[in-house]
Design a protein around this motif. Structure first.
Motif, short mmCIF file in Angstrom:
data_model
loop_
_atom_site.label_atom_id
_atom_site.label_comp_id
_atom_site.label_asym_id
_atom_site.label_seq_id
_atom_site.Cartn_x
_atom_site.Cartn_y
_atom_site.Cartn_z
N ALA A 1 0.83 -1.20 0.00
CA ALA A 1 0.00 0.00 0.00
C ALA A 1 0.87 1.26 0.00
N TYR B 1 0.89 3.76 -3.19
CA TYR B 1 0.53 5.15 -2.94
C TYR B 1 1.64 6.09 -3.40
N HIS C 1 -0.32 8.25 -6.37
CA HIS C 1 -1.18 9.36 -5.96
C HIS C 1 -1.00 10.62 -6.79
N THR D 1 -5.30 8.63 -2.12
CA THR D 1 -4.94 8.74 -0.71
C THR D 1 -4.37 7.41 -0.23
N PHE D 2 -3.74 7.47 0.96
CA PHE D 2 -3.20 6.23 1.51
C PHE D 2 -4.32 5.29 1.90
N GLY D 3 -5.48 5.83 2.28
CA GLY D 3 -6.63 4.98 2.55
C GLY D 3 -7.07 4.20 1.32
N ASP D 4 -7.03 4.87 0.15
CA ASP D 4 -7.33 4.16 -1.10
C ASP D 4 -6.34 3.03 -1.33
N VAL E 1 -4.60 1.35 0.96
CA VAL E 1 -4.85 0.25 1.90
C VAL E 1 -6.06 -0.58 1.44
N TRP E 2 -7.12 0.10 0.99
CA TRP E 2 -8.30 -0.62 0.49
C TRP E 2 -7.92 -1.49 -0.70
N TRP E 3 -7.11 -0.95 -1.61
CA TRP E 3 -6.66 -1.72 -2.78
C TRP E 3 -5.85 -2.94 -2.34
N CYS F 1 -5.97 -4.59 0.53
CA CYS F 1 -6.84 -5.59 1.16
C CYS F 1 -7.62 -6.37 0.10
#
Length: 225
Positions: free
Chosen positions: A139, A143, A147, A156-159, A161-163, A165
């Motif tokens: 992640a 990122y 990004h 974003t870093f949240g995107d 992490v979701w990717w 997972c």
């Protein structure tokens, strides 16, 4: 004295691996922390960027020295790179170091001839730990490359992490995908490693269940006729 079999490492190498695995695992976490700071910290963080770069460089140098010593103790010469390919992979990707702990504990378990139920639990726990570290590092890397790319869906870093997972669990929703060449290379590596880790966990859990059922059957008294 019997000669050492080709598939069994020298005693000196085994002792070195057993003594250094936990400290080197801690070093890999320091490596991850330094890399994460360099990716996520603001650009105006100033000296902290230099400190994180120093941490990454120092821990990687430690891994290089450890690899060189393993190569010397193995007695294999340059064949060590091919025969001990996992050590080479760990040198390139330090966050996969928990996989080496599975190797070491397997050797210890076989040498001591103890019940292997604990070994299966270790395989599952270390594979799970490796999956978390691998997903987090992937992640971060995705990122870093994605990004700022045009038409990127990972902003974003949240995107990221979701990717990671979705990729590790082989779900693949498709709402966040890498568009850069380096991002796709990282994605391909995460897919391959994710499948390998999933196979390791599934196989170890199945073997653990078989061992448990077998022991329960052995404990049951024979049925009277």
């Amino acid at each position: 004295m019997s000669a050492r079999t080709p598939d069994r490492p020298p005693p000196a190498l085994t002792r070195w691996e057993q003594r250094t695995e936990v400290p080197l695992l801690a070093a890999s976490l320091v490596f991850l922390a330094g890399y994460a700071f360099r990716v996520l910290a603001p650009y105006d963080a100033g000296p902290w960027h230099d400190l994180s770069l120093a941490l990454v460089g120092a821990t990687w140098l430690l891994f290089v020295l450890d690899y060189a010593l393993r190569l010397r103790l193995s007695g294999l010469g340059l064949r060590f790179v091919r025969v001990r390919w996992l050590d080479t992979l760990v040198l390139v990707l330090p966050l996969l170091r928990p996989l080496r702990m599975v190797q070491v504990y397997t050797a210890v378990q076989e040498k001591r001839d103890r019940p292997r139920l604990g070994l299966y639990a270790r395989v599952i726990s270390y594979a799970g730990m490796t999956a978390v570290l691998l997903g987090f590092s992937a992640a971060l890397s995705v990122y870093h490359w994605e990004h700022g790319a045009p038409d990127a869906s990972i902003r974003t870093f949240g995107d990221a992490v979701w990717w990671a997972c979705a990729t590790l669990t082989t779900v693949g929703y498709g709402d966040a995908v890498p568009v850069t060449a380096m991002g796709r290379i990282i994605a391909a590596g995460l897919m391959a490693c994710g499948l390998a880790l999933l196979g390791a966990v599934t196989g170890a859990f199945s073997s653990w269940l078989i061992q448990v059922f077998r022991r329960e059957d052995e404990k049951e008294p024979p049925a009277s006729g």
